[in-house]
Write an enzyme that holds these catalytic residues in place. Structure first.
Site, PDB file in Angstrom:
ATOM      1  N   TYR A  92       0.951  -1.198  -0.006  1.00  0.00           N
ATOM      2  CA  TYR A  92       0.121   0.189  -0.116  1.00  0.00           C
ATOM      3  C   TYR A  92       0.901   1.172   0.157  1.00  0.00           C
ATOM      4  O   TYR A  92       0.317   2.281  -0.874  1.00  0.00           O
ATOM      5  CB  TYR A  92      -0.901  -0.049   1.392  1.00  0.00           C
ATOM      6  N   PHE A 144      -7.698  22.388 -23.877  1.00  0.00           N
ATOM      7  CA  PHE A 144      -7.883  21.034 -23.881  1.00  0.00           C
ATOM      8  C   PHE A 144      -9.066  20.491 -23.184  1.00  0.00           C
ATOM      9  O   PHE A 144      -9.422  21.168 -21.986  1.00  0.00           O
ATOM     10  CB  PHE A 144      -6.658  19.969 -23.499  1.00  0.00           C
ATOM     11  N   THR A 145     -10.356  19.484 -23.677  1.00  0.00           N
ATOM     12  CA  THR A 145     -11.367  19.453 -22.625  1.00  0.00           C
ATOM     13  C   THR A 145     -11.218  19.354 -21.245  1.00  0.00           C
ATOM     14  O   THR A 145     -11.806  20.112 -20.464  1.00  0.00           O
ATOM     15  CB  THR A 145     -11.823  18.396 -23.606  1.00  0.00           C
ATOM     16  N   ASP A 233       1.518  20.709 -19.995  1.00  0.00           N
ATOM     17  CA  ASP A 233       0.920  19.665 -20.297  1.00  0.00           C
ATOM     18  C   ASP A 233       2.040  18.652 -21.087  1.00  0.00           C
ATOM     19  O   ASP A 233       2.042  19.127 -22.238  1.00  0.00           O
ATOM     20  CB  ASP A 233      -0.627  19.762 -20.870  1.00  0.00           C
ATOM     21  N   LYS A 276      -0.239   8.306 -23.056  1.00  0.00           N
ATOM     22  CA  LYS A 276       0.111   8.622 -24.512  1.00  0.00           C
ATOM     23  C   LYS A 276       1.544   8.348 -24.465  1.00  0.00           C
ATOM     24  O   LYS A 276       2.208   7.153 -24.673  1.00  0.00           O
ATOM     25  CB  LYS A 276      -0.319  10.216 -24.626  1.00  0.00           C
ATOM     26  N   ARG A 400     -13.530  16.582 -33.174  1.00  0.00           N
ATOM     27  CA  ARG A 400     -12.928  17.505 -32.698  1.00  0.00           C
ATOM     28  C   ARG A 400     -13.228  18.785 -33.193  1.00  0.00           C
ATOM     29  O   ARG A 400     -12.679  19.611 -33.889  1.00  0.00           O
ATOM     30  CB  ARG A 400     -11.285  17.423 -32.476  1.00  0.00           C
ATOM     31  N   PHE A 467     -19.557  15.805 -25.429  1.00  0.00           N
ATOM     32  CA  PHE A 467     -18.900  14.831 -26.710  1.00  0.00           C
ATOM     33  C   PHE A 467     -18.938  13.350 -26.409  1.00  0.00           C
ATOM     34  O   PHE A 467     -19.085  12.513 -27.177  1.00  0.00           O
ATOM     35  CB  PHE A 467     -17.611  15.215 -27.099  1.00  0.00           C
TER      36      PHE A 467
HETATM   37  C1  P61 Z   1      -7.220  11.856 -26.126  1.00  0.00           C
HETATM   38  F1  P61 Z   1     -11.947  12.915 -26.335  1.00  0.00           F
HETATM   39  N1  P61 Z   1      -6.665  12.999 -24.025  1.00  0.00           N
HETATM   40  O1  P61 Z   1      -6.672  12.474 -26.680  1.00  0.00           O
HETATM   41  P1  P61 Z   1      -6.496  11.629 -19.421  1.00  0.00           P
HETATM   42  N2  P61 Z   1      -4.149  16.409 -21.892  1.00  0.00           N
HETATM   43  C2  P61 Z   1      -4.049  16.048 -23.151  1.00  0.00           C
HETATM   44  C3  P61 Z   1      -4.745  15.042 -23.561  1.00  0.00           C
HETATM   45  O2  P61 Z   1      -4.644  14.779 -24.821  1.00  0.00           O
HETATM   46  C4  P61 Z   1      -5.462  14.320 -22.411  1.00  0.00           C
HETATM   47  C5  P61 Z   1      -5.428  14.457 -21.228  1.00  0.00           C
HETATM   48  C6  P61 Z   1      -4.750  15.877 -20.739  1.00  0.00           C
HETATM   49  C7  P61 Z   1      -7.122  11.945 -24.671  1.00  0.00           C
HETATM   50  C8  P61 Z   1      -8.378  11.256 -24.050  1.00  0.00           C
HETATM   51  C9  P61 Z   1      -9.320  11.913 -24.180  1.00  0.00           C
HETATM   52  O3  P61 Z   1     -12.197  15.323 -24.771  1.00  0.00           O
HETATM   53  C10 P61 Z   1     -11.157  13.998 -24.461  1.00  0.00           C
HETATM   54  O4  P61 Z   1      -5.338  10.423 -18.990  1.00  0.00           O
HETATM   55  C11 P61 Z   1      -3.359  16.958 -24.155  1.00  0.00           C
HETATM   56  O5  P61 Z   1      -7.171  10.872 -20.422  1.00  0.00           O
HETATM   57  O6  P61 Z   1      -7.100  12.057 -18.090  1.00  0.00           O
HETATM   58  C12 P61 Z   1      -6.326  13.067 -22.799  1.00  0.00           C
HETATM   59  O7  P61 Z   1      -5.613  12.754 -19.964  1.00  0.00           O
HETATM   60  C13 P61 Z   1      -6.373  13.869 -20.189  1.00  0.00           C
HETATM   61  C14 P61 Z   1     -10.165  11.905 -25.000  1.00  0.00           C
HETATM   62  C15 P61 Z   1      -9.773  12.895 -23.066  1.00  0.00           C
HETATM   63  C16 P61 Z   1     -11.225  12.903 -25.113  1.00  0.00           C
HETATM   64  C17 P61 Z   1     -10.687  13.907 -23.166  1.00  0.00           C
HETATM   65  O8  P61 Z   1      -7.978  10.956 -26.789  1.00  0.00           O
END
Ligand code: P61
Length: 481
Positions: A92, A144-145, A233, A276, A400, A467
């Site tokens: 843990y 970013f979303t 980021d 990623k 997007r 979305f």
């Molecule tokens: C993606 F449709 N991305 O691109 P988490 N920062 C950035 C990202 O690209 C990102 C996160 C933070 C995704 C998944 C995703 O509107 C959406 O590990 C530059 O996913 O929490 C994630 O990281 C967040 C798809 C997220 C989406 C939000 O596909």
């Protein structure tokens, strides 16, 4: 700031044969295990899409042939990473895998403190909570979303300070992720309080477009003069390092690993989605250099994520990520990774398909406005195009555009982004060149019958991040389905 060294990698009329002759590299791995995928019939796809409310997020993965929804958590791990899973220390507190991860992050990203989180948005949540106060302004290079959501949730207001070229899908600027220094200075001098500048490496919503080192240094200088920290980021910062290596004067002789360290050294911390660049299926972290801020983050991580030495990850997940980081910074990995995206982009470009240029780091973005020039943005052209693509051959992509942009928090009206895009996102080390050829064929077929679709209307709209779960119906005859 167009780098004189930069040559757009695309030549509209290059044949596949010429591309093959040009190539002096292949993926630096071979395939040891495979996962079967299946084709579906047009009737099956029609039924699946209707059932999913014309939203590709709501499709079952088994109904998808080639899945280009996202590169998030979809990477293939190496045998070395899989072996690492067996070495998971599931204590843990104080798991040895946490210390391996801390070591990898310090070595390759250079930050002092590591606060693990379950994924990127966990890190964004904690950073926003410890730094943003109601009424604050947070400038950034395009929203970013999830990032903007957490900034607004903490009472902040996001302001876009990216260069204008980023909003133009046809601009060939080599670093469309750059911050416009004049826009940033205006915010820094007029806003009541700016807790930090949010600097994304390879800007996702702009089409996977990089920032230049020169710009990052200039942003750092400007922010230092105003006493404002810079938080990166770093989700796709290694891909950004690859673009700096290949496009920015003075960097061709440096390794991605060296460039990554230099990039991070200009910032005070980062949020990271480990799903990623770091080549794992789940995980993330928040890094900070400031001791007091890191203490506050550790105080909060135990509330929302888990103890400060696992933050929502299993020990084995942290080991896989520590190893994934090592693999992700290798130049030959990045060459193959970005090279595959470029391969698909060049195929599409040579067929006259409108895409965002230059081709991005993790995805090829289709320009839905130019696919459907007569369709109103309220009829959701990119959502329509993603639906059409799925119907054609079972390729899954992601909207997007206006759906992703959501509504203005103050007025409740749609945001109307200039970019109305569909993202064909390439998972790392997963698909072959033949898969890319099939995708290109399908996109070309959908482009050839672009006069048919009428668009969609939204029949269910969730309150947050709409979305992901919104549902749609076709508008009139000729719409998808
Ligand atoms: C993606 F449709 N991305 O691109 P988490 N920062 C950035 C990202 O690209 C990102 C996160 C933070 C995704 C998944 C995703 O509107 C959406 O590990 C530059 O996913 O929490 C994630 O990281 C967040 C798809 C997220 C989406 C939000 O596909």
């Amino acid at each position: 700031m167009a780098s004189p060294q930069y040559q757009p990698p695309h030549s509209a009329l290059r044949t596949i044969g010429q591309q093959l002759r040009r190539r002096s590299w292949a993926e630096p791995w071979k395939i040891k295990m495979v996962e079967p995928i299946r084709r579906t019939t047009p009737e099956q796809r029609e039924a699946a899409l209707r059932g999913a409310g014309y939203n590709t997020f709501l499709l079952r993965a088994e109904d998808v042939y080639i899945d280009l929804l996202t590169d998030s958590g979809t990477s293939a791990m190496s045998d070395w990473q899989w072996a690492g899973l067996m070495l998971g220390d599931e204590a843990y507190a104080g798991s040895k895998n946490y210390y391996h991860l801390e070591d990898a992050v310090r070595r390759h990203y250079g930050y002092k403190h590591l606060i693990p989180t379950h994924q990127g948005r966990g890190a964004e949540h904690i950073l926003s909570q410890i730094m943003i106060r109601p009424g604050d302004t947070v400038p950034g290079n395009m929203y970013f979303t999830t990032t903007r959501y957490h900034q607004e949730h903490a009472g902040g207001q996001f302001v876009d300070v990216i260069i204008d070229e980023a909003h133009d899908p046809a601009s060939l600027h080599p670093f469309k992720g750059d911050i416009d220094l004049a826009k940033l200075e205006r915010v820094l001098t007029t806003a009541k309080h700016v807790p930090y500048v949010c600097l994304a490496a390879t800007v996702n919503m702009a089409g996977g477009q990089p920032i230049s080192m020169a710009n990052v240094r200039a942003v750092r200088g400007l922010c230092s003069r105003h006493g404002v920290p810079v938080m990166m980021d770093a989700t796709r910062a290694v891909e950004n390092a690859w673009f700096i290596k290949s496009r920015e004067r003075g960097y061709s002789g440096k390794t991605c690993a060296e460039i990554l360290l230099e990039l991070c050294s200009q910032t005070d911390g980062c949020t990271m989605s480990g799903k990623k660049d770091p080549l794992v299926n789940i995980g993330g972290w928040l890094s900070l250099n400031d001791d007091a801020l890191a203490d506050r983050a550790r105080n909060l991580v135990v509330v929302y994520e888990g103890l400060h030495t696992y933050g929502g990850m299993a020990g084995r997940d942290m080991e896989a990520m520590a190893r994934g980081i090592e693999e992700s910074v290798q130049d030959e990995h990045m060459q193959a990774r970005v090279g595959q995206v470029e391969y698909l982009g060049e195929l599409l470009q040579s067929e006259g398909v409108p895409i965002v240029l230059p081709i991005g780091g993790h995805a090829v973005y289709l320009d839905a406005r130019r696919f459907y020039p007569k369709m109103a943005q309220d009829s959701f052209p990119a959502q329509t195009l993603a639906a059409e693509l799925y119907l054609d051959a079972g390729v899954r992509s992601m909207e997007r555009g206006i759906v992703s942009a959501g509504r203005d928090k103050a007025t409740g009206r749609h945001h109307y982004p200039r970019l109305e895009l569909v993202r064909l996102t390439i998972p790392r080390r997963v698909y072959t060149q033949a898969h890319m050829d099939v995708v290109a064929e399908s996109v070309v077929a959908v482009h050839a019958r672009a006069e048919r679709p009428r668009g969609l209307r939204m029949v269910y709209e969730p309150e947050q991040l709409r979305f992901f779960q919104a549902r749609f119906e076709p508008l009139g005859a000729g719409g998808p389905g």
